[in-house]
Scaffold this motif. Sequence first.
Motif, mmCIF file in Angstrom:
data_model
loop_
_atom_site.group_PDB
_atom_site.id
_atom_site.type_symbol
_atom_site.label_atom_id
_atom_site.label_comp_id
_atom_site.label_asym_id
_atom_site.label_seq_id
_atom_site.Cartn_x
_atom_site.Cartn_y
_atom_site.Cartn_z
ATOM 1 N N THR A 90 0.880 -1.185 -0.176
ATOM 2 C CA THR A 90 0.004 0.037 -0.022
ATOM 3 C C THR A 90 0.851 1.470 0.028
ATOM 4 O O THR A 90 0.569 2.383 -0.027
ATOM 5 N N GLY A 91 2.139 1.261 0.034
ATOM 6 C CA GLY A 91 3.234 2.351 -0.155
ATOM 7 C C GLY A 91 3.549 2.865 1.196
ATOM 8 O O GLY A 91 3.820 4.256 1.095
ATOM 9 N N LYS A 92 3.540 2.007 1.998
ATOM 10 C CA LYS A 92 4.178 2.649 3.552
ATOM 11 C C LYS A 92 5.664 3.051 3.161
ATOM 12 O O LYS A 92 6.125 4.112 3.593
ATOM 13 N N SER A 93 6.300 2.044 2.788
ATOM 14 C CA SER A 93 7.940 2.392 2.691
ATOM 15 C C SER A 93 8.025 3.503 1.455
ATOM 16 O O SER A 93 8.844 4.614 1.768
ATOM 17 N N PHE A 94 7.180 3.553 0.649
ATOM 18 C CA PHE A 94 7.305 4.754 -0.552
ATOM 19 C C PHE A 94 7.044 5.899 0.029
ATOM 20 O O PHE A 94 7.593 7.176 0.150
ATOM 21 N N MET A 95 5.926 6.145 1.174
ATOM 22 C CA MET A 95 5.632 7.324 1.908
ATOM 23 C C MET A 95 6.857 7.640 2.863
ATOM 24 O O MET A 95 6.992 8.808 2.994
ATOM 25 N N LEU A 96 7.621 6.692 3.245
ATOM 26 C CA LEU A 96 8.662 7.069 4.153
ATOM 27 C C LEU A 96 9.932 7.735 3.575
ATOM 28 O O LEU A 96 10.707 8.136 3.976
ATOM 29 N N LYS A 97 10.066 7.574 2.034
ATOM 30 C CA LYS A 97 11.037 8.438 1.357
ATOM 31 C C LYS A 97 11.002 9.531 1.733
ATOM 32 O O LYS A 97 11.706 10.421 1.521
ATOM 33 N N TYR A 98 9.590 10.255 1.490
ATOM 34 C CA TYR A 98 9.255 11.687 1.687
ATOM 35 C C TYR A 98 9.626 11.938 3.385
ATOM 36 O O TYR A 98 9.969 13.126 3.590
ATOM 37 N N ALA A 99 8.924 11.113 4.278
ATOM 38 C CA ALA A 99 9.376 11.241 5.688
ATOM 39 C C ALA A 99 10.939 11.220 5.781
ATOM 40 O O ALA A 99 11.290 12.352 6.293
ATOM 41 N N ARG A 100 11.727 10.571 5.277
ATOM 42 C CA ARG A 100 13.029 10.730 5.253
ATOM 43 C C ARG A 100 13.649 11.946 4.669
ATOM 44 O O ARG A 100 14.466 12.585 5.431
ATOM 45 N N ASN A 125 15.406 -0.307 0.555
ATOM 46 C CA ASN A 125 15.178 0.103 -0.913
ATOM 47 C C ASN A 125 13.710 0.759 -1.424
ATOM 48 O O ASN A 125 13.835 1.595 -2.207
ATOM 49 N N GLY A 126 12.914 0.736 -0.507
ATOM 50 C CA GLY A 126 11.700 1.656 -0.535
ATOM 51 C C GLY A 126 11.781 3.041 -0.230
ATOM 52 O O GLY A 126 10.924 3.681 -0.732
ATOM 53 N N SER A 127 12.514 3.290 1.005
ATOM 54 C CA SER A 127 12.457 4.394 1.439
ATOM 55 C C SER A 127 13.786 5.220 1.344
ATOM 56 O O SER A 127 13.914 6.431 1.423
ATOM 57 N N GLY A 128 14.878 4.495 1.155
ATOM 58 C CA GLY A 128 16.048 5.235 1.039
ATOM 59 C C GLY A 128 17.057 5.393 2.272
ATOM 60 O O GLY A 128 17.768 5.932 2.539
#
Length: 175
Positions: A90-100, A125-128
């Motif tokens: 559902t994109g939790k790790s992708f969202m964490l890219k922006y939080a990072r 990989n998903g968040s950096g």
Amino acid sequence: AAVAASPDLLRIEGGKVALYTTRDLRGVEVSMLTPARELAGAYSHRVGAKIAADIQAKAKGDGLNAGQLAALAHVTSGAGLACVEGLAGTGKSFMLKYAREAWQAQGFNLIGLGYSKTAAKELQNGSGIKSMTLAALDWHIENRGLSFTSKDIFIVDEAGMLGSRMTAKLLARAK
């Protein structure tokens, strides 16, 4: 019968299915409540309003949905303990890219953690966010003298997979 008769066995009341734990484990779980509540109420990792607004706009422009944007606002609100729950994919790790990006712009150091090597790798990989297993974190603390400051943030993927003792240890470190 021997297990059921053990004085260390505790039945957890409520629900339709009988649940049991041990007195020892119940003590560990109860002891986690204090640091969890204190962390949740301590707003020491707040992202400034300008950074938050810029990151929200960027994330929205990149296609994050309303749920992801709400999760982003939640985790960057500054609470010392913030949780996000969602189904796989559902994109939790992708969202964490922006939080990072927001946290790093605010000067925070991020420590990504996973129960397994796979979870840590997927988080990274998903968040950096540079990530490791909780076992690796323990090793670095015990063998390399790794310590933490108020500028450090733990990001834990698959936190529901952690056992009570491991969660208690992590909460104590976060505190």
